[in-house]
Design a protein around this motif. Structure first.
Motif, PDB file in Angstrom:
ATOM      1  N   LEU A   1      56.039  61.060  24.120  1.00  0.00           N
ATOM      2  CA  LEU A   1      57.322  61.716  23.867  1.00  0.00           C
ATOM      3  C   LEU A   1      58.285  60.641  23.366  1.00  0.00           C
ATOM      4  O   LEU A   1      58.057  59.449  23.601  1.00  0.00           O
ATOM      5  N   PRO A   2      59.366  61.022  22.694  1.00  0.00           N
ATOM      6  CA  PRO A   2      60.342  60.004  22.271  1.00  0.00           C
ATOM      7  C   PRO A   2      60.919  59.268  23.489  1.00  0.00           C
ATOM      8  O   PRO A   2      61.570  59.865  24.329  1.00  0.00           O
TER       9      PRO A   2
ATOM     10  N   LEU B   1      48.144  62.226  19.330  1.00  0.00           N
ATOM     11  CA  LEU B   1      49.368  62.105  20.114  1.00  0.00           C
ATOM     12  C   LEU B   1      49.125  61.608  21.538  1.00  0.00           C
ATOM     13  O   LEU B   1      50.053  61.556  22.335  1.00  0.00           O
ATOM     14  N   LEU B   2      47.881  61.221  21.830  1.00  0.00           N
ATOM     15  CA  LEU B   2      47.515  60.812  23.183  1.00  0.00           C
ATOM     16  C   LEU B   2      47.083  59.353  23.243  1.00  0.00           C
ATOM     17  O   LEU B   2      46.498  58.828  22.294  1.00  0.00           O
TER      18      LEU B   2
END
Length: 79
Positions: free
Chosen positions: A23-24, A66-67
């Motif tokens: 996440l950001p 994304l992981l």
């Protein structure tokens, strides 16, 4: 030696792998619970279950890119 212009697929994440969903400025701890396959523009998609994250959905699908792997899945059974 021949060169292959196609991209090679990244290593598949296996069910049971502990991951962090980026996440950001933060991340979510989760575990892979289902391999959905290479279904989104040739990317592997997995279903993850969040760990101790009350403000987020319990489960969701996400592309592997994304992981980050925290702990690989193990084939050993607990005694």
């Amino acid at each position: 030696m021949s060169s292959n212009p196609r991209k090679s697929r990244p290593q598949k994440l296996r069910v049971g792998t502990r991951v962090r969903y980026r996440l950001p400025g933060s991340f979510l701890e989760a575990v892979v619970i289902e391999d959905r396959g290479f279904i989104r523009r040739g990317e592997q998609v997995v279903r993850v279950r969040t760990i101790n994250e009350p403000d987020f959905p319990d489960e969701f699908d996400t592309p592997v890119r994304l992981l980050d792997v925290v702990e690989p899945a193990t084939d050993e059974l607990a005694a």
